[in-house]
Each structure stands twice: as C-alpha cells, then as structure tokens.
Design an enzyme around this catalytic site. Sequence first.
Site, short mmCIF file in Angstrom:
data_model
loop_
_atom_site.label_atom_id
_atom_site.label_comp_id
_atom_site.label_asym_id
_atom_site.label_seq_id
_atom_site.Cartn_x
_atom_site.Cartn_y
_atom_site.Cartn_z
N ARG A 118 -32.08 49.80 -15.66
CA ARG A 118 -32.42 50.01 -14.23
C ARG A 118 -32.96 48.75 -13.54
O ARG A 118 -33.66 48.84 -12.54
CB ARG A 118 -33.44 51.13 -14.06
N LYS A 140 -27.26 38.96 -3.37
CA LYS A 140 -26.03 39.78 -3.40
C LYS A 140 -25.39 39.58 -4.75
O LYS A 140 -25.14 38.44 -5.16
CB LYS A 140 -25.06 39.32 -2.32
N GLU A 182 -18.66 26.49 2.80
CA GLU A 182 -19.82 27.34 3.14
C GLU A 182 -20.88 26.52 3.89
O GLU A 182 -21.59 27.04 4.75
CB GLU A 182 -20.44 27.96 1.87
N LYS A 224 -29.98 29.86 4.89
CA LYS A 224 -29.71 31.14 4.22
C LYS A 224 -31.01 31.90 3.98
O LYS A 224 -31.08 33.11 4.19
CB LYS A 224 -28.94 30.92 2.91
N GLU A 234 -28.47 43.33 4.83
CA GLU A 234 -27.35 43.19 5.76
C GLU A 234 -27.18 44.38 6.71
O GLU A 234 -26.13 45.00 6.79
CB GLU A 234 -26.04 42.94 4.98
N ARG A 238 -27.65 39.27 8.87
CA ARG A 238 -27.05 38.73 7.62
C ARG A 238 -25.52 38.79 7.66
O ARG A 238 -24.85 37.99 7.00
CB ARG A 238 -27.61 39.45 6.39
N ASN A 242 -21.04 36.15 6.86
CA ASN A 242 -19.67 36.45 6.45
C ASN A 242 -18.63 35.87 7.40
O ASN A 242 -17.47 36.30 7.39
CB ASN A 242 -19.48 37.97 6.34
N HIS A 245 -15.13 35.34 6.27
CA HIS A 245 -14.98 35.99 4.96
C HIS A 245 -14.06 37.21 4.98
O HIS A 245 -13.45 37.54 3.96
CB HIS A 245 -16.34 36.38 4.40
N HIS A 249 -11.59 36.96 2.14
CA HIS A 249 -11.51 37.88 1.00
C HIS A 249 -10.10 38.48 0.89
O HIS A 249 -9.59 38.68 -0.22
CB HIS A 249 -12.55 39.01 1.14
N HIS A 262 -12.61 30.36 -3.38
CA HIS A 262 -13.29 31.13 -2.35
C HIS A 262 -13.48 30.24 -1.10
O HIS A 262 -13.26 30.67 0.03
CB HIS A 262 -14.63 31.60 -2.91
P1 NAD Z 1 -16.73 29.47 -9.80
O1 NAD Z 1 -17.93 30.13 -10.29
O2 NAD Z 1 -15.41 30.01 -10.24
O3 NAD Z 1 -16.80 27.91 -10.18
C1 NAD Z 1 -15.74 27.07 -9.81
C2 NAD Z 1 -15.19 26.30 -11.04
O4 NAD Z 1 -16.13 25.29 -11.39
C3 NAD Z 1 -15.01 27.16 -12.28
O5 NAD Z 1 -13.87 26.74 -12.95
C4 NAD Z 1 -16.27 26.84 -13.09
O6 NAD Z 1 -16.09 27.06 -14.47
C5 NAD Z 1 -16.44 25.38 -12.79
N1 NAD Z 1 -17.79 24.85 -12.92
C6 NAD Z 1 -18.97 25.44 -12.63
N2 NAD Z 1 -19.96 24.55 -12.72
C7 NAD Z 1 -19.43 23.38 -13.12
C8 NAD Z 1 -19.96 22.09 -13.35
N3 NAD Z 1 -21.25 21.81 -13.15
N4 NAD Z 1 -19.12 21.11 -13.75
C9 NAD Z 1 -17.79 21.38 -13.90
N5 NAD Z 1 -17.22 22.56 -13.65
C10 NAD Z 1 -18.04 23.56 -13.26
O7 NAD Z 1 -16.68 29.43 -8.21
P2 NAD Z 1 -17.82 29.19 -7.10
O8 NAD Z 1 -17.11 28.53 -5.98
O9 NAD Z 1 -19.03 28.59 -7.67
O10 NAD Z 1 -18.20 30.67 -6.66
C11 NAD Z 1 -17.26 31.53 -6.06
C12 NAD Z 1 -17.71 32.95 -6.30
O11 NAD Z 1 -18.99 33.14 -5.67
C13 NAD Z 1 -16.79 33.98 -5.71
O12 NAD Z 1 -16.61 35.03 -6.63
C14 NAD Z 1 -17.54 34.47 -4.48
O13 NAD Z 1 -17.21 35.79 -4.15
C15 NAD Z 1 -18.96 34.33 -4.93
N6 NAD Z 1 -19.93 34.21 -3.82
C16 NAD Z 1 -21.02 35.00 -3.85
C17 NAD Z 1 -21.97 34.90 -2.85
C18 NAD Z 1 -23.20 35.75 -2.90
O14 NAD Z 1 -23.96 35.76 -1.92
N7 NAD Z 1 -23.46 36.45 -3.98
C19 NAD Z 1 -21.80 33.98 -1.80
C20 NAD Z 1 -20.68 33.17 -1.82
C21 NAD Z 1 -19.73 33.28 -2.84
N1 GLY Z 2 -22.59 35.10 1.34
C1 GLY Z 2 -22.98 36.12 2.27
C2 GLY Z 2 -24.35 36.63 2.04
O1 GLY Z 2 -25.03 36.25 1.11
O2 GLY Z 2 -24.80 37.45 2.79
#
Ligand code: NAD
Ligand code: GLY
Length: 356
Positions: A118, A140, A182, A224, A234, A238, A242, A245, A249, A262
């Site tokens: 939980r 998130k 972003e 942020k 949100e 908030r 997006n 997005h 998406h 992304h």
């Molecule tokens: P990712 O996590 O896939 O990382 C991108 C690539 O970089 C991957 O191949 C990873 O293995 C590699 N990598 C990571 N760190 C590294 C490093 N230091 N050196 C070398 N390679 C490295 O992608 P991302 O762009 O970090 O994140 C995208 C994801 O985040 C999506 O799923 C998106 O939906 C999510 N997201 C979430 C939020 C949120 O608020 N929770 C906000 C924006 C995006």
């Molecule tokens: N990336 C959108 C949010 O965190 O609200």
Amino acid sequence: MHIETVNLEDNSYPIFIGEGASLSLENFEGYIAGKDIAIVTNEVVAPLYLNEISDLFSNMNVIEYILPDGEQEKKLKTVHKIIDRLMEAGLGRDSTLIALGGGVVGDITGFTASIFMRGINFIQIPTTLLAQVDASVGGKTAVNHKAGKNLIGSFHQPKCVICDSRFLETLKATEISAGLSEIIKYGLIYDREFFQWLQKNIQQILSNDPVAVAHAIQRSCAIKAEIVAQDEKEQSVRALLNFGHTFGHAIEKLTGYGNWTHGDAVAVGMVLAARLSENMSLITPEDVQNIEEALTAANLPISLPSIDPTELLAAMKSDKKAKDRKIQLVLLKKIGEAFLTADYAKEDLTNLLRAS
Ligand code: NAD
Ligand code: GLY
C-alpha cells in the site's frame, strides 16, 4: 549544490541539483526507511552507475533489479516481476525503492512503490536530462496500457530527488534533445524570459556546457515545483504541463512505443498546439516560427511522421484529460502563458492534422 523544494505540506521534498549530488550520503539521509533498499535500474545505466550508488549503502541490505531498456518495459507485467522479487527478498513496508535511470525506470519504480504494501518510500535518482527536468519531479507514476500511454498509474511523491549532472555526460545526443523538448515547454507555458534565454543557449546545452545546463535544470525544476505545489493531483494548473503531450502521446502510441523518443513526440505536439493557437489568432505566425526554430535548433522534429490523421485523432481521445469524450488541449495565449480548453473548432484540429 542547489536545492529546490516541492512544497506539499507533509509530502514536501527537496530536489538536490549539482555535480556529484548522488555521491553524498547526506542527500539521502532522513529519506530512507528501514534497512532494506531496492535499487531499480536498467541494463544501460547499471554498468555505468549502479555500483557507485549501491556502494553508498554498504551498511544496509541492498537488492538490485535490472530492467531491459526501453519504453516497452512500462507495463504491468514489469511491475509484477519487481514485486515478486521484493516479496522473495522479504522486503516490508519499511523498505525504500530507489529509481536509478531515466523517466521509464522512474515511472515504473514510482508506481511499484505506490502499490507495494500500500505504498513505501521511494527516491528518484534521474539519469537523463528529461527525467532530471521533468519526470522525476511531481509524483506522477505510471505504466502504459495498450489503449494508451500512462493510463495505469498513481500520484506518489518521492521522498527526495537527486539530480547529478555527471550522469548527463554518457547520454546520447538524441536524449539531450529529448530533455530540451520539456525544457522548452516550460518557457512556452510559463516563462517567456526563460524561453528567450533558451533561444540563445540551446547550443551550449547541446554541448553540455555546465553553466547553461545547470541553469536549465534549476529553472525547469523550479517551475515544475511551483506548478505541482499549486495543484498536486492535476485538478487545474498542472494540466498545463501537458502542453504538446496529447498529440505527443498519440504519436508515441501509433509509431510503436520506443520508436520515437518522448521528447521528439512532445516537440511535434507543441508545434501542432502552437499552430492551432495561431489559427485561433491567439499567437502570431512569428511566435510559431520562433517555437519551430528553437525546436529545430535543439535537433527536434517539427512535423508529424506519416500517420493517418483519423487514427491520430482516435488515439488522442484516450488522453486522460478528455472530458465528456471531448479532447481537451493546452494552447498558448502568448509565449509564456498557456491554458486548457475544449473550445476549439474540431474542423480546425482535423485540418491541422491533415496539413502537418
Ligand atoms: P528513458 O528512460 O527511456 O531513457 C532514455 C535512454 O537513455 C534509455 O535508453 C536509457 O537506458 C538511457 N539512459 C538513461 N540514463 C542514461 C545515462 N546517464 N547515460 C546513458 N544512457 C542513459 O527515457 P526518458 O526520456 O528519460 O523518459 C521518458 C519517459 O518518462 C516516458 O515514459 C515518459 O512518459 C515519462 N515521463 C514521465 C513524466 C512524469 O511526470 N512522471 C514526465 C515526463 C516524461
Ligand atoms: N509531466 C506532466 C506532469 O508531471 O504533470
């Protein structure tokens, strides 16, 4: 060391930003429950940074869980496998999960932490630029469903976020660009001056200039944190985070998760949202040109891949912001100010998708 705070009363937490921030045990102290830690990372990040993080906790029981790389891992099955491992190791409610990786690892780990027993403590150590400026902050957490991105998730705030700029040195150039997408978003929705600063500093960020990168991360995290503090779940402001997005998406889904970053998908989404804002005479053609130029300078795409516009519209309808089955979009009133609306002509949106 620079510290931003996400102010959420009992759930408030610090974001430690700086070179070497992940090497100081002090930054973790007070945010770890119990003696059991599970570090979740992936096969790319593990050989680079897992040992140094694990070694920090030599007086504790540390479990390491290494995921395959990629967006395709953001699924319930992965969460289930991590939980199996935590159970096998006998971890309880007083254990702590650490996400060491990009947004994919962060989203999966955060979601796991939110449902295991939980809800247990978790710490974000983001290793991509995108995760340092966005995904690791705000609580998130999610995995994808075949109907759409991030459709299964929760709000679960980390206990702290540790943004160490050393990690960015091993990132591919395409991932720096993804983070810039972003970062540019924050300027467009919230801070015109920051956007103007970015217009002059994109090359410095691409070449990993420490001063420019530090400013970009600090300002992005500050914006942020400010927005999340006003609206954690949100219900209002908030949603502006997006921007781009809803289109983005849908692009990610239709091109097959992982084939477009992304950041790339969001970049095209921001251009489409900007063009729609221009069609509605909210912003000028020159504004749109400035946005497109900034994204192009960051090596980001500004036009759609070949996708059937009807399919794109259908995919956009599964967006979480849809209300009464109508797609709500974040549009620009001007550069530095955004708003959420369902009040646009559907025909304008359809024409835009056909023309882009
Ligand atoms: P990712 O996590 O896939 O990382 C991108 C690539 O970089 C991957 O191949 C990873 O293995 C590699 N990598 C990571 N760190 C590294 C490093 N230091 N050196 C070398 N390679 C490295 O992608 P991302 O762009 O970090 O994140 C995208 C994801 O985040 C999506 O799923 C998106 O939906 C999510 N997201 C979430 C939020 C949120 O608020 N929770 C906000 C924006 C995006
Ligand atoms: N990336 C959108 C949010 O965190 O609200």
